[in-house]
Motif scaffolding. Structure first.
Motif, mmCIF file in Angstrom:
data_model
loop_
_atom_site.group_PDB
_atom_site.id
_atom_site.type_symbol
_atom_site.label_atom_id
_atom_site.label_comp_id
_atom_site.label_asym_id
_atom_site.label_seq_id
_atom_site.Cartn_x
_atom_site.Cartn_y
_atom_site.Cartn_z
ATOM 1 N N TYR A 1 2.511 -7.301 3.582
ATOM 2 C CA TYR A 1 2.113 -6.068 2.889
ATOM 3 C C TYR A 1 0.793 -6.260 2.145
ATOM 4 O O TYR A 1 -0.067 -5.371 2.130
ATOM 5 N N LEU B 1 -2.048 -5.984 4.471
ATOM 6 C CA LEU B 1 -2.284 -4.585 4.829
ATOM 7 C C LEU B 1 -3.090 -3.881 3.743
ATOM 8 O O LEU B 1 -4.049 -3.145 4.037
ATOM 9 N N LEU B 2 -2.752 -4.105 2.482
ATOM 10 C CA LEU B 2 -3.456 -3.462 1.375
ATOM 11 C C LEU B 2 -4.902 -3.970 1.278
ATOM 12 O O LEU B 2 -5.829 -3.182 1.021
ATOM 13 N N SER C 1 -6.722 -5.123 3.736
ATOM 14 C CA SER C 1 -7.459 -4.550 4.862
ATOM 15 C C SER C 1 -7.799 -3.091 4.608
ATOM 16 O O SER C 1 -8.909 -2.637 4.895
ATOM 17 N N ALA C 2 -6.834 -2.345 4.043
ATOM 18 C CA ALA C 2 -7.075 -0.929 3.750
ATOM 19 C C ALA C 2 -8.161 -0.760 2.695
ATOM 20 O O ALA C 2 -8.968 0.181 2.746
ATOM 21 N N VAL D 1 -5.800 3.398 0.063
ATOM 22 C CA VAL D 1 -4.849 2.298 -0.105
ATOM 23 C C VAL D 1 -3.480 2.844 -0.509
ATOM 24 O O VAL D 1 -2.438 2.395 0.005
ATOM 25 N N VAL E 1 -1.835 4.558 2.584
ATOM 26 C CA VAL E 1 -1.399 3.550 3.564
ATOM 27 C C VAL E 1 -0.209 2.762 3.025
ATOM 28 O O VAL E 1 0.774 2.502 3.737
ATOM 29 N N GLY E 2 -0.286 2.386 1.741
ATOM 30 C CA GLY E 2 0.792 1.609 1.132
ATOM 31 C C GLY E 2 2.103 2.370 1.066
ATOM 32 O O GLY E 2 3.170 1.833 1.398
ATOM 33 N N ILE F 1 -3.081 -5.692 11.850
ATOM 34 C CA ILE F 1 -3.332 -5.153 10.512
ATOM 35 C C ILE F 1 -4.687 -4.462 10.362
ATOM 36 O O ILE F 1 -4.752 -3.347 9.815
ATOM 37 N N SER G 1 -4.507 -0.492 9.310
ATOM 38 C CA SER G 1 -4.885 -0.090 7.951
ATOM 39 C C SER G 1 -5.864 1.073 7.910
ATOM 40 O O SER G 1 -6.179 1.594 6.837
ATOM 41 N N GLU G 2 -6.328 1.518 9.076
ATOM 42 C CA GLU G 2 -7.307 2.602 9.104
ATOM 43 C C GLU G 2 -6.700 3.982 8.885
ATOM 44 O O GLU G 2 -7.383 4.889 8.443
ATOM 45 N N SER H 1 0.087 2.978 9.847
ATOM 46 C CA SER H 1 0.772 2.191 8.824
ATOM 47 C C SER H 1 2.273 2.440 8.867
ATOM 48 O O SER H 1 3.079 1.523 8.679
#
Length: 380
Positions: free
Chosen positions: A187, A190-191, A193-194, A208, A211-212, A274, A278-279, A284
């Protein structure tokens, strides 16, 4: 994006508040009725499944005893002989109030009229009767007392845990599952990358957040779906199997941590997704659903033990506690998201996870083993 983020955040908060209330409400509802049922069932019996469906819809505690187990088969045959029944049918359901037999249903559950008869027994309108597929007959009180001795009414395996103890046990399992380096590290990546995506129409923090939240909700939905699937097939398994699973997964968690071995399926492929995931929010969500199964080796032990416990409860209570478990499961992800948004350095968070992942895994594994051993003494 502004409107989407606000809407997702509000819906998530409302959902969490509702889910926190459900387990207590549903468990209390089922406990208010002091009628209990012990049903002797066979695994391939369609009438048994129809009977169980009726009982679960009413919300009365049901203990299933599979006659595939020799001790329950012996009890079943002793009851059939005591009642002098000519045919051997399932389910054989014993209705009890305060540990006294008040009625028996034998081989019923698949007719539309069966629900009305069961309702009348539960409401106390029908007492000391044996409901058969082709009618009813009187249940002699002396025979009822003899059946109470056969089924060991009041024995440990018949009792139900009090609500506070049950909530404490479920909470412990959920926490041992939730503080999971596998999930947290994925996770965090992922954050990160976002946050690196620089789109003029997407302010970084709002992107973020979107996506999160999408990942968290998808993980929660995935685990709830998985739990509902397990609930439908796991109730016939003896509790000693769950104890063995808990101890085995706990030991595996500890050993894997000490040896530095990962427990994620296809870790490289998942991590490789990822940057692209993340885009946008939809991707996500898909990653969150995928993580439900790829991270399963990290959390299967706690979750299966939990499902084994709640599968003994009425369906409403089991579903309520399933939702409660999953709310707790995603709490560390929510905390991580909030820490990221308020400006805590992602390097600090990453270093903290990497520095403490062995200790956390050992703690989680030890807690799971302790709970599994404790289950040995529980009336479930």
């Amino acid at each position: 994006m502004d409107y989407d983020v606000k809407r997702a955040f509000i819906i998530t908060l409302i959902l969490f508040n509702i889910l926190l209330i459900i387990p207590i409400h549903t468990y209390t509802f089922s406990e208010n009725n002091n009628v209990r049922i012990i049903a002797y069932v066979s695994p391939l019996c369609l009438t048994c499944k129809a009977f169980e469906s009726i009982i679960n819809s009413i919300g009365v505690p049901l203990e299933k005893r599979s006659i595939a187990e020799s001790r329950f088969l012996n009890e079943y045959e002793a009851i059939v002989n005591t009642l002098e029944l000519n045919r051997k049918l399932t389910p054989l359901a014993i209705f009890l109030k305060n540990c006294s037999v008040v009625a028996i249903a034998y081989g019923i559950g698949d007719k539309s009229s069966d629900r009305d008869l069961i309702d009348k027994i539960i409401r106390g309108e029908l007492t000391y009767v044996i409901v058969l597929p082709d009618g009813m007959k009187k249940l002699d009180e002396n025979i009822a007392r003899a059946i109470e001795k056969i089924i060991e009414c009041g024995a440990e395996h018949f009792k139900t845990l009090p609500l506070p103890s049950l909530i404490a046990l479920v909470t412990s399992l959920a926490l041992s599952d939730s503080i999971n380096p596998c999930t947290l590290y994925l996770y965090l990546l992922l954050l990160i990358s976002a946050s690196l995506i620089t789109l003029s129409k997407k302010p970084i923090k709002k992107h973020v957040l979107a996506v999160g939240l999408a990942f968290i909700v998808a993980v929660m939905i995935g685990y709830i779906m998985l739990g509902l699937g397990l609930l439908s097939i796991i109730s016939f398994i003896p509790k000693y199997v769950f104890i063995a699973i808990g101890i085995g997964f706990g030991l595996w968690t500890i050993v894997s941590a000490l040896k530095g071995k990962g427990r994620i399926i296809s870790k490289e492929k998942i991590f490789g997704l990822i940057p692209r995931v993340s885009e946008n929010v939809f991707m996500s969500c898909l990653l969150g659903l995928l993580a439900t199964f790829t991270l399963l080796p990290c959390s299967a032990g706690s979750y299966i033990v939990f499902i084994g416990i709640v599968s003994r409860l009425p369906k409403l209570s089991a579903i309520g506690l399933l939702l409660y478990y999953n709310v707790l499961f995603v709490m560390p992800l929510i905390a991580l998201l909030l820490a990221f948004l308020i400006g805590v350095s992602h390097e600090y968070i990453r270093d903290f996870i990497l520095k403490n992942h062995v200790k956390v895994s050992i703690l989680a594994g030890s807690l799971l083993i302790a709970i599994a051993i404790y289950m040995f003494f529980l009336p479930i």
